[in-house]
Design a protein around this motif. Structure first.
Motif, short mmCIF file in Angstrom:
data_model
loop_
_atom_site.label_atom_id
_atom_site.label_comp_id
_atom_site.label_asym_id
_atom_site.label_seq_id
_atom_site.Cartn_x
_atom_site.Cartn_y
_atom_site.Cartn_z
N THR A 160 7.04 6.66 -6.72
CA THR A 160 6.04 5.79 -7.32
C THR A 160 6.09 4.36 -6.82
O THR A 160 5.08 3.81 -6.41
CB THR A 160 6.18 5.79 -8.85
N PHE A 161 7.28 3.72 -6.84
CA PHE A 161 7.28 2.30 -6.49
C PHE A 161 8.41 1.87 -5.56
O PHE A 161 8.35 0.77 -5.00
CB PHE A 161 7.34 1.45 -7.77
N LEU A 162 9.43 2.70 -5.40
CA LEU A 162 10.54 2.29 -4.53
C LEU A 162 10.13 2.32 -3.07
O LEU A 162 9.46 3.24 -2.61
CB LEU A 162 11.74 3.20 -4.73
N GLY A 163 10.54 1.32 -2.33
CA GLY A 163 10.32 1.30 -0.89
C GLY A 163 11.52 1.90 -0.20
O GLY A 163 11.68 3.12 -0.15
N ASP A 164 12.39 1.05 0.30
CA ASP A 164 13.62 1.53 0.93
C ASP A 164 14.63 1.92 -0.14
O ASP A 164 14.70 1.32 -1.21
CB ASP A 164 14.22 0.44 1.83
N PHE A 165 15.43 2.92 0.17
CA PHE A 165 16.47 3.35 -0.76
C PHE A 165 17.61 2.34 -0.76
O PHE A 165 18.04 1.87 0.30
CB PHE A 165 17.00 4.73 -0.37
N LEU B 50 0.84 -1.20 0.00
CA LEU B 50 0.00 0.00 0.00
C LEU B 50 0.86 1.24 0.00
O LEU B 50 2.05 1.20 0.33
CB LEU B 50 -0.92 0.01 1.23
N ILE B 51 0.25 2.36 -0.36
CA ILE B 51 1.01 3.60 -0.43
C ILE B 51 0.16 4.79 -0.02
O ILE B 51 -1.04 4.81 -0.26
CB ILE B 51 1.55 3.83 -1.87
N THR B 52 0.79 5.74 0.65
CA THR B 52 0.15 7.01 0.96
C THR B 52 1.24 8.07 0.97
O THR B 52 2.24 7.93 1.66
CB THR B 52 -0.58 6.99 2.31
N ALA B 53 1.08 9.10 0.17
CA ALA B 53 2.08 10.17 0.09
C ALA B 53 3.46 9.60 -0.17
O ALA B 53 4.45 9.99 0.42
CB ALA B 53 2.09 10.99 1.37
N THR B 54 3.53 8.61 -1.08
CA THR B 54 4.75 7.96 -1.51
C THR B 54 5.41 7.12 -0.41
O THR B 54 6.53 6.69 -0.56
CB THR B 54 5.79 8.98 -2.04
N GLN B 55 4.71 6.87 0.66
CA GLN B 55 5.24 6.01 1.72
C GLN B 55 4.72 4.59 1.50
O GLN B 55 3.53 4.33 1.59
CB GLN B 55 4.81 6.50 3.10
N LEU B 56 5.63 3.66 1.16
CA LEU B 56 5.22 2.28 0.92
C LEU B 56 5.15 1.51 2.23
O LEU B 56 6.04 1.59 3.06
CB LEU B 56 6.21 1.59 -0.02
N ASP B 57 4.08 0.74 2.40
CA ASP B 57 3.91 -0.11 3.57
C ASP B 57 3.50 -1.50 3.11
O ASP B 57 2.83 -1.66 2.09
CB ASP B 57 2.82 0.44 4.51
N TYR B 58 3.90 -2.50 3.88
CA TYR B 58 3.57 -3.88 3.55
C TYR B 58 2.78 -4.50 4.69
O TYR B 58 3.11 -4.32 5.86
CB TYR B 58 4.86 -4.68 3.31
N PHE B 59 1.72 -5.26 4.32
CA PHE B 59 0.85 -5.86 5.32
C PHE B 59 0.72 -7.35 5.07
O PHE B 59 0.51 -7.78 3.94
CB PHE B 59 -0.54 -5.21 5.30
#
Length: 269
Positions: free
Chosen positions: A169-174, A4-13
């Motif tokens: 858009t799609f990157l999680g951690d740098f 999921l994403i909000t304001a380019t912050q990716l989270d995994y559930f």
């Protein structure tokens, strides 16, 4: 697992949270979750999918329920309030004489927390600023110092490729990026050519680095003398993508060979 994403912050559930609620989520669905930041409404960018055991990551929060129209309306209202809060905070920063640049502000869905992201060259003592903000907004205040890469991630933009920033858009951690990656790909080492909007090396340098490293192991270096199907010659250039080597003979005759041809002829001497 769902992403999921909000304001380019990716989270995994973990999918177990969704199954427990007997809810099936699809791409672009909005759901209510409980994360380390608080209660949030997130947009699904990738529905349930299988994750290899070695790639499993710790879930970022707990699925609560699917979002309602009321939740969406609250979310948009919170965005407006957060923008007003950002303007007030900027004025407060100037009054406090703090050397920090605010990036954005965000309320959790229940408005129990107001989060400000900022950048600064050094550590900032913002304790008095927090008191001012808490008095003004009557909620828990959280100020987070982020890096220039995170700033570009939150603000978004268009890269030199003409597409939206990967981090937005799609990157999680740098992923760590080094100048050696640019050298491996024979790219210009000019900072203006290989730097992103954040001023740091572009994240995309990492995407094909493994291929270039593997390809270089099969190819000679420029300046080396190698054995070719037509005799010995000096390498003067190469096309790593096509695994083609350009050589020059003593009589200045120039020719190109595929690596397979060179390996059959004896390769590097």
């Amino acid at each position: 697992m769902i992403e999921l994403i909000t304001a380019t912050q990716l989270d995994y559930f973990d999918n177990i949270y969704i199954e427990a609620k007997e809810d099936k989520v699809e791409r672009d669905d909005f759901i209510i979750t409980e994360t380390k930041r608080g209660i949030e409404m997130l947009r699904v960018v990738k529905p349930n999918y299988h994750v290899p055991k070695d790639n499993i990551v710790e879930p970022d929060g707990r699925f609560v329920r699917r979002a309602t129209e009321e939740d969406v309306e609250t979310f948009h209202n919170n965005q407006s309030l957060a923008q007003e809060a950002l303007g007030f905070c900027k004025e407060a920063v100037v009054k406090e004489g703090l050397d920090m640049q605010l990036v954005n502000a965000k309320y959790t869905l229940d408005r129990k927390k107001l989060i400000f992201n900022f950048t600064a060259d050094e550590r900032v003592d913002f304790r008095n600023l927090v008191r001012v903000l808490a008095t003004r907004f009557k909620t828990r205040i959280e100020l987070r110092q982020i890096g220039v890469r995170d700033e570009a991630k939150y603000l978004g933009g268009i890269g030199p490729c003409g597409r939206a920033h990967c981090c937005s858009t799609f990157l999680g951690d740098f992923v760590p990026v080094s100048i050696q990656m640019a050298k491996n790909q024979d790219l210009s080492l000019s900072p203006t050519k290989i730097s992103g909007a954040c001023g740091r090396l572009m994240c995309c340098l990492n995407y094909e680095d493994e291929y270039y490293e593997d390809a270089r192991e099969q190819m000679p270096d420029v300046g080396q003398t190698i054995e070719t199907p037509d005799g010995r010659a000096v390498v003067i250039g190469m096309n790593i993508l096509d695994l083609v080597v350009k050589v020059k003979y003593k009589d200045d005759y120039i020719r190109e060979y595929h690596c397979d041809e060179l390996n059959a002829a004896g390769g590097v001497q």
